[in-house]
Structures are given as structure tokens and as C-alpha cells.
Design an enzyme around this catalytic site. Structure first.
Site, PDB file in Angstrom:
ATOM      1  N   ASP A   9      -0.001  -2.726  -6.056  1.00 22.02           N
ATOM      2  CA  ASP A   9      -0.617  -3.502  -4.979  1.00 22.02           C
ATOM      3  C   ASP A   9      -1.266  -4.763  -5.546  1.00 22.02           C
ATOM      4  O   ASP A   9      -2.477  -4.945  -5.484  1.00 22.02           O
ATOM      5  CB  ASP A   9      -1.657  -2.608  -4.279  1.00 22.02           C
ATOM      6  CG  ASP A   9      -2.347  -3.322  -3.128  1.00 22.02           C
ATOM      7  OD1 ASP A   9      -1.699  -4.151  -2.472  1.00 22.02           O
ATOM      8  OD2 ASP A   9      -3.535  -3.036  -2.892  1.00 22.02           O
ATOM      9  N   HIS A  24       0.788  -1.226   0.000  1.00 23.99           N
ATOM     10  CA  HIS A  24       0.000   0.000   0.000  1.00 23.99           C
ATOM     11  C   HIS A  24       0.824   1.282   0.000  1.00 23.99           C
ATOM     12  O   HIS A  24       0.450   2.287   0.592  1.00 23.99           O
ATOM     13  CB  HIS A  24      -0.963  -0.005   1.189  1.00 23.99           C
ATOM     14  CG  HIS A  24      -2.041  -1.027   1.034  1.00 23.99           C
ATOM     15  ND1 HIS A  24      -3.116  -1.118   1.878  1.00 23.99           N
ATOM     16  CD2 HIS A  24      -2.214  -1.998   0.123  1.00 23.99           C
ATOM     17  CE1 HIS A  24      -3.904  -2.110   1.495  1.00 23.99           C
ATOM     18  NE2 HIS A  24      -3.367  -2.665   0.435  1.00 23.99           N
TER      19      HIS A  24
HETATM   20  C1  RNT Z   1      -6.932  -4.296   0.485  1.00 23.18           C
HETATM   21  C2  RNT Z   1      -6.349  -4.523   1.835  1.00 23.18           C
HETATM   22  C3  RNT Z   1      -7.118  -5.446   2.713  1.00 23.18           C
HETATM   23  C4  RNT Z   1      -7.649  -6.676   2.014  1.00 23.18           C
HETATM   24  C5  RNT Z   1      -8.282  -7.690   2.925  1.00 23.18           C
HETATM   25  C6  RNT Z   1      -9.025  -8.730   2.172  1.00 23.18           C
HETATM   26  O1  RNT Z   1      -6.139  -3.532  -0.316  1.00 23.18           O
HETATM   27  O2  RNT Z   1      -5.033  -4.974   1.701  1.00 23.18           O
HETATM   28  O3  RNT Z   1      -6.340  -5.774   3.792  1.00 23.18           O
HETATM   29  O4  RNT Z   1      -6.645  -7.301   1.264  1.00 23.18           O
HETATM   30  O5  RNT Z   1      -9.044  -7.045   3.842  1.00 23.18           O
HETATM   31 ZN    ZN Z   2      -4.063  -5.558   3.508  1.00 24.32          ZN
END
Ligand code: RNT
Ligand code: ZN
Length: 419
Positions: free
Chosen positions: A294, A262
């Protein structure tokens, strides 16, 4: 040479640089890592029929996906058999299990809808972590949940968050292990917004309302996960890094969660870990492999994965950082993917524990930087694999690639028969 003879030799090599390999393995056996349930079915869950929506996506269509709780439990059990180390099980709210024809919307979820997860965790002597699901649902209005300007929408999702606090408390009470509850939403805008502050103020208020639900701070560990962007939400993400870090810093009992997918691709979470350790007593991680973005590829034993583990281990922070895996690949055998990722993070932790970290720090502090570089390079060809195999043997899981034969057998006998 037998595996154990190889280990005996490796142990001596490590001892010669001041590292106790036995101690490293004993320590690793006590460190919990949270295994995400959502790799088993491409982040779908059991509470809706629709696709995955809300800024994240799986790609691929490998046959044999789990589509019932029984199938998901069986698949996860396979992964548990093939992976060493102590586990927690990470559950998303959309994995509620409704029995006897009942159902409940997300704002009405109750502990009983997760009783079978508790049973599963207890069977495997694992703790549980939890995540409200703010996506894949018709009440996500115009891509927004907790930051929605529509008060009814916002209320629904706040109530979902509160229900999840109660479920997290139930998880912790049942398992005797604290439950990390992670708040992530895909709220944001595809194109340039006219108001960036309003959504963030509503988001802040919503999370505050969720956290006003009574809970025991020793048992429930809420956190907020930040993100730089999502699919279809490229211009603006409400829960940005600065938002999440500042929210957690200013709200007692709330941690930040960093997902290493992220951030901008040249930003390194390995470097952010010690930065957060200066200020937060505890925080959480999502461990993934972002290939250019990501992309949530399966975690491998690669440079940045190793580097993140090193930062946790050499900062003596294994009891301050809650580690959870977060990847989903629907293009390859899901159980193989799940297993590789878990084993890779275990390898990264073991690798970090087998480094002469005090000696290396001393070289840095004495400004002996060429020696430091040489040591770091030489250590890369130490007999890590022999210790890893011994660790797997002690944990009662396959040490070598033979684990994949088990996956192939399971695919032939179970997965290939699914509709
Ligand atoms: C999404 C986040 C989140 C999800 C999960 C499934 O970008 O990374 O953590 O991957 O909640
Ligand atoms: Zn995540």
C-alpha cells in the site's frame, strides 16, 4: 498533420469498430472525479504541528510543499488548470482553516471552519467530499480511535465523526452536490492480538453512533474504507475488508469504499468492482497505485488502472461508483505528481469508453475466446492518443507534455521561493 486532422482520422478508426469518439468525450466531461487535497502537503493539514502518524506515511522531501491554506489553494488551482474533466474536491478534517486566532479540537469542528473550502469549490464549480481525520492527533490512544477500549477516547472520536457528518451536510447544501464522507481509521495491532472481536464490536458501535447523527441521505453519502494492514499495524486491522463490506451491507445509507492499495498484492480491485455492483446500489473507490504494497504511488495509465476503469464503464456504473484519487508522493514535484495522477485516471476512463464493449461481450458470450483475445490486443494500438489530445483541447487544458513546462515555471516562480 494538425492535431484536429489526426483526431478526424482517429474518429474514423473508432467509428469503424462501432465506437463514437465524440460521444465518449461528451460523456467523460460529465463524470466527476474527486481530487484529494492531501497530495499538496504530504497529508499534514492545518490543525496540528506534528507529523503524519497512524499507519500511513509519506516518503521524500521535495522542496516547495504547501504549508498554508493560501499555498495549498494556489497549488491545487494549478492542478485544476492542467487537468481535463469534471472535478470534486476531497477535503480531510485536518484541513480545517481557523481564522483570527481561534481553534477547535476535532470533536468541536464546525462548518464555518471549512467555509473557505466551500468558497474554493464554488469558484471552480466543483462538489466537495469529506473525510474525518482519525490520525495525526494526540487523542489516538495506543494506536486506536473508534475501537478503543478507553471510553473517553472512543467518545472523542465518535464526536469527531458526528461533527464531520454535519460538515458534510453543509458541503452538500452549499455546493448542491452530494458529499461522500469516508470513514477510515488505522486502528489495529502490530502484533498478534488476544481479542479480535472486542475491537470490531466497539468499532461497529462507534460507526453506528456516528451515523445516528441526523443527515439527509440524498446529500450525505457515508462510507467505510477497509484495509488489510498499515505501517506498525501489520497483524490486525479492525476495519478489515469483511468488516467494511458487511457493515455497509447491513446499514442502510452506508457504502463500502475500496482502496486498491488495501488488498493483498495479487488481489485485483478491478475484479471486485463488478462483484460489489451485484449487491450495492452505490459504492466508493480510492484510486491509487500500490507498488508491492500500500505505497500510495502516483496513479499511472497502467494495466490495473485501465482495468478498473473498464469495469466501471462497461458495467454502465459511472453513476453508481464514487471515484476519488488517493496517493501522496513527497519525493517529486507535488503538483506534477498530482496532475499525472488525475490525467491518468481520465485517460483510463476515456480508454474504457473508446472500447467496443458490447461487441467484446458478445464474443465472450458466444465463446469466441481467441477472437476476443485478438480484438483486445488489436485495440491496444488504436489511436487513443489522438482522441486524448482532442479531449484535452476541448477541455481547454494542455494536450501534450507542454503541461509540464507550466509546472516547471510554477516551481521556479512560486515553489522555489517557499521557506
Ligand atoms: C489510508 C487510507 C486513507 C488515507 C486518506 C488520507 O491507508 O487509504 O484513505 O489515504 O484518508
Ligand atoms: Zn484510501
Amino acid at each position: 498533420m494538425t492535431q484536429q486532422e489526426r483526431y478526424a482520422q482517429a474518429k474514423e478508426r473508432y467509428a469503424a469498430v462501432g465506437v463514437d469518439a465524440d460521444q465518449a468525450m461528451e460523456k467523460l466531461k460529465t463524470v466527476p472525479v474527486s481530487l484529494h487535497c492531501w497530495q499538496g502537503d504530504d497529508v499534514i493539514g492545518f490543525d496540528h504541528d506534528g507529523p503524519l502518524t497512524g499507519g500511513i506515511q509519506t516518503t521524500g522531501n521535495y522542496p516547495g510543499k504547501a504549508s498554508t491554506p493560501e499555498e495549498l489553494f494556489a497549488d491545487m488551482e494549478k492542478v485544476l488548470e492542467l487537468t481535463p474533466g469534471k472535478k470534486k474536491i476531497n477535503v480531510h478534517a485536518c484541513y480545517a482553516i481557523f481564522e483570527g486566532g481561534e481553534s477547535a479540537d476535532r470533536d468541536q469542528l464546525q462548518p464555518k471552519h471549512f467555509a473557505r473550502w466551500v468558497e474554493f469549490a464554488k469558484k471552480h464549480h466543483a462538489g466537495l467530499d469529506f473525510n474525518p481525520t482519525f490520525f495525526s492527533h494526540e487523542k489516538v490512544k495506543d494506536g486506536l480511535t473508534l475501537s478503543s477500549p478507553d471510553e473517553q477516547t472512543r467518545r472523542f472520536w465518535i464526536d469527531h465523526g458526528k461533527a464531520c457528518i454535519r460538515i458534510s451536510q453543509y458541503f452538500a447544501e452549499e455546493t448542491g452536490v452530494p458529499c461522500v464522507m469516508n470513514i477510515w481509521t488505522g486502528d489495529g495491532y502490530k502484533d498478534i492480538p488476544a481479542d479480535r472481536l472486542g475491537p470490531r464490536m466497539r468499532y461497529k458501535d462507534s460507526i453506528e453512533q456516528i451515523l445516528s447523527e441526523p443527515f439527509d441521505k440524498k446529500l450525505v453519502k457515508p462510507c467505510v474504507e477497509s484495509k488489510v494492514f498499515g505501517i506498525g499495524v501489520e497483524s490486525y486491522t479492525v476495519g478489515s475488508a469483511e468488516f467494511a463490506l458487511n457493515f455497509a451491507a447491513l446499514h442502510d445509507g452506508c457504502m463500502p469504499l475500496m482502496d486498491n492499495g488495501h488488498y493483498h498484492p495479487t488481489e485485483m480491485v478491478s475484479d471486485k468492482i463488478p462483484a460489489l455492483l451485484c449487491f450495492y446500489p452505490e459504492f466508493a473507490l480510492h484510486i491509487t497505485r500500490p507498488v508491492r504494497w500500500d505505497s500510495d504511488h502516483v496513479v499511472l495509465f497502467d494495466d490495473e488502472t485501465r482495468e478498473m476503469a473498464k469495469e466501471i464503464v462497461r458495467s454502465d456504473a459511472l453513476d453508481r461508483v464514487y471515484m476519488a484519487l488517493d496517493y501522496f508522493d513527497a519525493g517529486i514535484n507535488r503538483i506534477g505528481a498530482w496532475t499525472v495522477g488525475f490525467r491518468s485516471w481520465q485517460k483510463a476512463l476515456l480508454n474504457a469508453m473508446l472500447l467496443p464493449n458490447e461487441k467484446l461481450k458478445q464474443l465472450q458470450d458466444e465463446n469466441r475466446l481467441s477472437e476476443l483475445m485478438v480484438w483486445q490486443e488489436e485495440l491496444k494500438s488504436f489511436p487513443f492518443g489522438d482522441v486524448w489530445e482532442e479531449y484535452c483541447r476541448q477541455c481547454g487544458v494542455p494536450a501534450d507534455i507542454s503541461w509540464f513546462d507550466e509546472v516547471k515555471k510554477y516551481e521556479a516562480e512560486v515553489l522555489s521561493k517557499r521557506g
